[in-house]
Design a protein around this motif. Structure first.
Motif, mmCIF file in Angstrom:
data_model
loop_
_atom_site.group_PDB
_atom_site.id
_atom_site.type_symbol
_atom_site.label_atom_id
_atom_site.label_comp_id
_atom_site.label_asym_id
_atom_site.label_seq_id
_atom_site.Cartn_x
_atom_site.Cartn_y
_atom_site.Cartn_z
ATOM 1 N N ARG A 241 -9.731 0.523 -11.405
ATOM 2 C CA ARG A 241 -9.696 -0.164 -11.817
ATOM 3 C C ARG A 241 -11.202 -0.733 -12.610
ATOM 4 N NH1 ARG A 241 -7.536 -2.128 -16.190
ATOM 5 N NH2 ARG A 241 -7.761 -3.888 -17.173
ATOM 6 N N LEU A 242 -12.833 -0.646 -11.389
ATOM 7 C CA LEU A 242 -13.724 -0.519 -12.011
ATOM 8 C C LEU A 242 -14.430 0.321 -13.575
ATOM 9 C CD1 LEU A 242 -16.215 -2.337 -12.385
ATOM 10 C CD2 LEU A 242 -16.716 -1.432 -9.959
ATOM 11 N N LYS A 243 -14.177 1.840 -12.417
ATOM 12 C CA LYS A 243 -14.472 3.083 -13.466
ATOM 13 C C LYS A 243 -13.565 2.639 -14.634
ATOM 14 C CE LYS A 243 -14.505 8.065 -12.446
ATOM 15 N NZ LYS A 243 -14.145 9.100 -11.036
ATOM 16 N N MET A 244 -12.305 3.158 -14.884
ATOM 17 C CA MET A 244 -12.150 2.346 -16.272
ATOM 18 C C MET A 244 -12.432 1.787 -16.722
ATOM 19 S SD MET A 244 -8.010 2.278 -17.821
ATOM 20 C CE MET A 244 -8.562 0.368 -17.013
ATOM 21 N N LEU A 245 -13.122 0.496 -16.392
ATOM 22 C CA LEU A 245 -13.927 -0.762 -17.098
ATOM 23 C C LEU A 245 -15.214 0.164 -17.600
ATOM 24 C CD1 LEU A 245 -12.329 -3.548 -15.306
ATOM 25 C CD2 LEU A 245 -11.371 -3.599 -16.930
ATOM 26 N N VAL A 246 -15.492 0.637 -16.789
ATOM 27 C CA VAL A 246 -16.999 0.599 -16.724
ATOM 28 C C VAL A 246 -17.476 1.917 -17.960
ATOM 29 C CG1 VAL A 246 -19.301 1.577 -15.382
ATOM 30 C CG2 VAL A 246 -17.994 0.442 -15.116
ATOM 31 N N SER A 247 -16.120 2.707 -17.610
ATOM 32 C CA SER A 247 -16.380 4.361 -19.269
ATOM 33 C C SER A 247 -15.872 3.341 -20.545
ATOM 34 C CB SER A 247 -15.568 4.893 -18.331
ATOM 35 O OG SER A 247 -15.322 5.932 -19.470
ATOM 36 N N HIS A 248 -15.417 2.266 -20.327
ATOM 37 C CA HIS A 248 -15.074 2.355 -21.186
ATOM 38 C C HIS A 248 -16.359 1.380 -22.299
ATOM 39 C CE1 HIS A 248 -12.407 0.522 -24.876
ATOM 40 N NE2 HIS A 248 -13.564 -0.795 -24.905
ATOM 41 N N VAL A 249 -16.614 0.618 -21.371
ATOM 42 C CA VAL A 249 -18.547 -0.371 -21.188
ATOM 43 C C VAL A 249 -19.046 0.494 -22.456
ATOM 44 C CG1 VAL A 249 -20.011 -1.757 -20.720
ATOM 45 C CG2 VAL A 249 -17.382 -2.183 -20.464
ATOM 46 N N ARG A 250 -19.602 1.676 -21.433
ATOM 47 C CA ARG A 250 -20.359 3.070 -21.966
ATOM 48 C C ARG A 250 -20.324 3.393 -22.989
ATOM 49 N NH1 ARG A 250 -24.030 2.294 -17.802
ATOM 50 N NH2 ARG A 250 -25.353 4.373 -18.836
ATOM 51 N N GLU A 251 -18.865 3.830 -23.081
ATOM 52 C CA GLU A 251 -19.002 4.414 -24.538
ATOM 53 C C GLU A 251 -18.980 3.243 -25.460
ATOM 54 O OE1 GLU A 251 -18.356 7.698 -26.383
ATOM 55 O OE2 GLU A 251 -18.567 7.379 -24.169
ATOM 56 N N PHE A 252 -18.638 2.197 -25.474
ATOM 57 C CA PHE A 252 -18.906 1.535 -26.313
ATOM 58 C C PHE A 252 -19.911 1.239 -26.715
ATOM 59 C CE2 PHE A 252 -18.675 -2.644 -28.623
ATOM 60 C CZ PHE A 252 -17.295 -2.609 -29.503
ATOM 61 N N ALA A 253 -20.660 1.155 -25.897
ATOM 62 C CA ALA A 253 -22.376 0.846 -26.237
ATOM 63 C C ALA A 253 -23.004 2.260 -26.323
ATOM 64 C CB ALA A 253 -22.987 0.561 -24.464
#
Length: 496
Positions: A241-253
């Motif tokens: 779950r964390l891997k997915m969340l971090v991916s979303h945050v970083r791609e958005f950024a």
């Protein structure tokens, strides 16, 4: 192999937890921890992990030098201190041998990467140097008079007015987090996430960021650190779950970074220079590195001020005389400009300091010793030991604050001048390390105070914040990367 490891953990973990319960059944949270061969005080540490802040504080309050050494298997010694001389030694005198350390950095690396709060050495120095330009007087004035004032007048105040009319119960902790999140994103990215709209939307970026912080911080609380590492290796459970969340945050950024690069390329100058623009203009265009930097600043700007304000408004509800004095000051300053008004709110400033003494946004901070050392109180530190200073405990030491240390008393920060006017009297940063101290002292300290005082002035001028919880029941103080009020801060808003 993954299934075998998970099965073994499911068998061993209940047995281990039962052993912890039996061994510690007769202990109270304030007892000194029992120590055993090989495993040291691991059982006591794990048994008290849900109330770790309060448990360690009670130990330090009973220790003559306010310093205690725990051995926790499989890690080395963990020295916990609330002694100002030791804190100064760690944060200033021997700063060079007490960096963040590998345990802290590796635990938060997936979320924070090489951001300023997760690095040491040259990378930290560079990020701090570039960031410092964002906190000059001109930037601070602009922050208060445009970003904060706009967020208050167009979002928070209308939302609170609606709660008055509808008699709606609000989670004020959530409101304050949303408010701080919008503000820091505007400063850091030059981007408005609109997280404090009347509908209180669960915007993807903000929601992913919040959950990512929670899972990352929970890594520090697991019984065996290897547990989360195994889950990460096999991409399962919370680590998946964390891997997915971090991916979303970083791609958005990264999308915002690309837009900012384009904006910088098209315009020779930008009127409002945000933190992101400063770093991109410094020659560092690597998206991963810049993303790490900005994520760190969003974390610091969102969680610390909202945590401080949450506990401040709760304390105010229990201390009507303090609220009365703050209101008096607000009314006296109302004719001044926005910036000058909040800058000159001495009693409010003292009240915020007093609130953070009792409920610091970052209640503990850990360093790692790179060399053998001896602290000023005589505590021996071996290379590789963790050394933790404890602001929460320091705010509760009678030796530092007197016999009335448990009282919420802003006057302890004030004195009267010859004309009877209040003057703020600061404590040294090693007795009160709420904003850390030494070379790593918080760059955003003044920005945080200006933002908090502006919120206090605008909210209290119009409304009374009334907790819905039972009288006499103190909310539970919990800490992830920063402090929280467990279960939120449920309130009703009344028109003043």
């Amino acid at each position: 192999l993954a299934q075998l490891l998970i099965t073994l953990s499911l068998v061993i973990l209940p047995i281990f937890l039962l052993f912890i319960f039996i061994v510690n059944k007769s202990s109270t949270p304030s007892d000194f921890p029992k120590s055993y061969p090989i495993i040291g005080s691991t059982l006591a540490v794990k048994a008290n992990r849900e109330q770790n802040i309060q448990w360690l504080s009670s130990i330090l309050q009973k220790t003559p030098s306010a310093t205690y050494t725990l051995y926790e298997f499989p890690n080395s010694n963990n020295i916990v201190t609330a002694n100002p001389s030791n804190v100064q030694h760690i944060l200033k005198t021997k700063f060079h041998i007490y960096p963040k350390g590998d345990i802290f950095k590796s635990t938060l690396f997936d979320f924070l990467g090489h951001g300023i709060f997760n690095v040491d050495g040259d990378s930290w120095k560079f990020q701090r140097q570039v960031s410092s330009h964002e906190f000059n007087t001109k930037s601070l004035r602009n922050f208060v008079e445009t970003v904060v004032d706009t967020e208050l007048s167009t979002r928070m105040i209308p939302l609170l007015s609606d709660a008055v009319n509808t008699q709606k119960v609000l989670d004020f902790q959530d409101i304050l987090q949303r408010f701080a999140f919008d503000n820091i994103c505007k400063i850091a990215f030059g981007f408005d996430p609109s997280y404090l709209l009347p509908t209180l939307p669960q915007t993807e970026f903000a929601a992913a960021f919040e959950e990512g912080v929670k899972i990352s911080s929970e890594r520090f609380r697991v019984i065996f650190p290897m547990t989360w590492k195994i889950k990460r290796f096999f991409n399962t459970g919370s680590e998946k779950r964390l891997k997915m969340l971090v991916s979303h945050v970083r791609e958005f950024a990264k999308n915002i970074i690309r837009q900012k690069k384009k904006e910088l390329k098209e315009k020779s100058s930008i009127e409002s220079v945000d933190l992101l623009s400063r770093f991109l203009s410094s020659g560092h265009s690597d998206e991963n590195f810049v993303t790490d930097i900005v994520i760190s600043f969003i974390l610091a700007g969102r969680d610390t001020t909202s945590a401080a304000l949450t506990w401040f408004f709760w304390l105010l509800s229990k201390n009507p005389q303090v609220e009365k004095e703050i209101l008096k000051e607000i009314r006296e300053k109302s004719s001044m400009s926005v910036y000058e008004e909040v800058k000159d709110m001495v009693y409010t400033h003292a009240s915020l300091c007093e609130s953070m003494r009792l409920y610091p946004p970052v209640p503990m901070d850990t360093k790692m010793a790179e060399e053998d050392d001896v602290l000023p109180d005589g505590t021996v530190v071996k290379k590789g030991a963790r050394v933790t200073y404890h602001p929460y405990a320091m705010g509760r030491l009678k030796e530092l604050w007197g016999p009335d240390f448990a009282e919420f008393k802003p006057e302890r920060w004030l004195k009267r001048d010859d004309n009877g006017k209040w003057i703020f009297v600061a404590r040294d940063p090693y007795t009160y390390p709420v904003f850390q101290a030494g070379p790593r002292v918080c760059l955003g300290k003044e920005m945080a105070f200006l933002q908090m005082k502006k919120v206090v002035a605008e909210v209290l001028r119009r409304f009374k914040v009334v907790p819905t919880g039972d009288d006499g029941v103190e909310p539970v103080f919990v800490a992830f990367l920063t402090a929280k009020m467990k279960g939120g801060f449920l309130v009703k808003i009344e028109e003043r």
